[in-house]
Design an enzyme around this catalytic site. Sequence first.
Site, PDB file in Angstrom:
ATOM      1  N   GLU A   1       4.272   2.810   2.371  1.00 18.01           N
ATOM      2  CA  GLU A   1       2.961   2.368   2.850  1.00 18.01           C
ATOM      3  C   GLU A   1       1.935   3.504   2.809  1.00 18.01           C
ATOM      4  O   GLU A   1       0.758   3.289   2.622  1.00 18.01           O
ATOM      5  CB  GLU A   1       3.104   1.831   4.283  1.00 18.01           C
ATOM      6  CG  GLU A   1       1.832   1.208   4.827  1.00 18.01           C
ATOM      7  CD  GLU A   1       2.049   0.482   6.152  1.00 18.01           C
ATOM      8  OE1 GLU A   1       3.125   0.628   6.746  1.00 18.01           O
ATOM      9  OE2 GLU A   1       1.126  -0.230   6.568  1.00 18.01           O
TER      10      GLU A   1
ATOM     11  N   SER B   1      -1.933  -8.033   8.929  1.00 19.24           N
ATOM     12  CA  SER B   1      -2.917  -8.141   7.841  1.00 19.24           C
ATOM     13  C   SER B   1      -2.504  -9.239   6.862  1.00 19.24           C
ATOM     14  O   SER B   1      -1.313  -9.359   6.540  1.00 19.24           O
ATOM     15  CB  SER B   1      -3.025  -6.825   7.076  1.00 19.24           C
ATOM     16  OG  SER B   1      -3.307  -5.764   7.951  1.00 19.24           O
TER      17      SER B   1
ATOM     18  N   SER C   1       4.323  -4.502  13.961  1.00 22.84           N
ATOM     19  CA  SER C   1       3.715  -4.147  15.252  1.00 22.84           C
ATOM     20  C   SER C   1       3.725  -5.320  16.236  1.00 22.84           C
ATOM     21  O   SER C   1       3.597  -6.479  15.850  1.00 22.84           O
ATOM     22  CB  SER C   1       2.256  -3.720  15.045  1.00 22.84           C
ATOM     23  OG  SER C   1       2.182  -2.685  14.114  1.00 22.84           O
TER      24      SER C   1
END
Length: 379
Positions: free
Chosen positions: A250, A167, A135
């Site tokens: 994911e 993350s 992202s």
Amino acid sequence: MTASVVRVPDLDLESFAARAEKWLTESVPARWRESRGRLSNEESDELRRDWDRKLWQGGYSGLSIPAEYGGCALGLAEEVVFHVLAGKAQAPDGFTRVGKTLVAPMLIKSGTAEQKAKYLPPLMRGDEVWCQGFSEPEAGSDLANIQTRARRVEGGYLLSGRKTWTSFAQHADWCFVLAQTQPDAPRYRNLSMFLVGMHQPGITLSDIKQISGAVHFAETRFEDVFVADSDRVGEDGEGWKVAMRVLGDERGGVETASRYVEIRSDVDLLIRTVGDRPALTARLRELDVRAELLRWQLAKVVDREVGDPERLLRSASVLKVMWSELWQDVTRFGLEVSPAADRDHWQYQYLEARAASIYSGTNEIQRNILSERVLGLPR
Ligand SMILES: Cc1cc2nc3c(=O)[nH]c(=O)nc-3n(C[C@H](O)[C@H](O)[C@H](O)COP(=O)(O)OP(=O)(O)OC[C@H]3O[C@@H](n4cnc5c(N)ncnc54)[C@H](O)[C@@H]3O)c2cc1C
């Protein structure tokens, strides 16, 4: 209704579950179980890192990864069951989750022999942590719009750009990064996937604090970071294909398994809290039934869809929408009806659940996938 282990009619799986349950009971650190949510960041990080190593020592690291790369050579069914049991045993969430659930399958499907031999064993041992650099500020759902560039130089590329919501970036040794390599090529054929070392000059991180107060991710900037040719996954221009496989992994069953246990435990807490207050029972029953449906759906995936990648991919979108919306509804109800003594718990859960319909592809995007791939509706 009571919570129970996902049941599949497979004796081997049952004996695996019994063995894993015993190991988890003996191995989850009491400190973690007893102080959950009240540990300092440093203490929590240390226990989470130790947990990755314990998994390796106990023979539970990389359950569905082939043995030649340090995994256990079992299947997705064992992986899902283990995550359910680990949730019930209140095991820590290790730092290697992104690596094991995304990077390992990506390298197994699309990596070179050298990449698998170099990156998978340290990941399985819990020695190296990975993060995901997809992202960007202007590219989330519209991932193909990423602006990070990798410019060709002798022996490799120079990578520059800005990734966000990364993350585990603060703990990561490596990041798998999607970048533009062919600015003039058509959309979807202009991207490549790279394996980038995080401890090198040109990389800066800025912490992002979540609404719950936790700091689980960062903004990551790359300025002329060198990546060797040997660290490109797939051919130059094939990055989109590689990324799409990663996104399927994911959203799969492993994430649902962990969330299911958390949701089931919260619904059970609500059942104890609400008691027989008639005005609340209809809403509570609905949440209870939805939690049970989630368990059935997860069991169905484990039982019938393992080994069928296309069905598994569609189920992943169904599961993602089911658990994320249920988690949000359960925590909203908890916040409304909970006594003061449980307020901290519900407030934290409520805020954490907000992000669930956004990460791993928003629920609107999951519904787009389902409408196109399952229902065959036009775009
Ligand atoms: C807790 C958390 C952890 C994350 N971790 C990572 C990570 O480690 N690495 C990483 O790369 N990213 C990570 N992300 C980012 C995540 O993948 C993106 O937030 C997500 O893909 C959405 O992108 P966006 O935030 O840019 O929203 P946008 O894409 O701008 O979407 C805004 C809104 O528009 C809707 N929308 C957009 N396009 C459509 C469409 N075609 N049809 C219908 N509705 C649409 C969306 O559903 C959303 O409601 C994380 C996000 C969160 C919240």
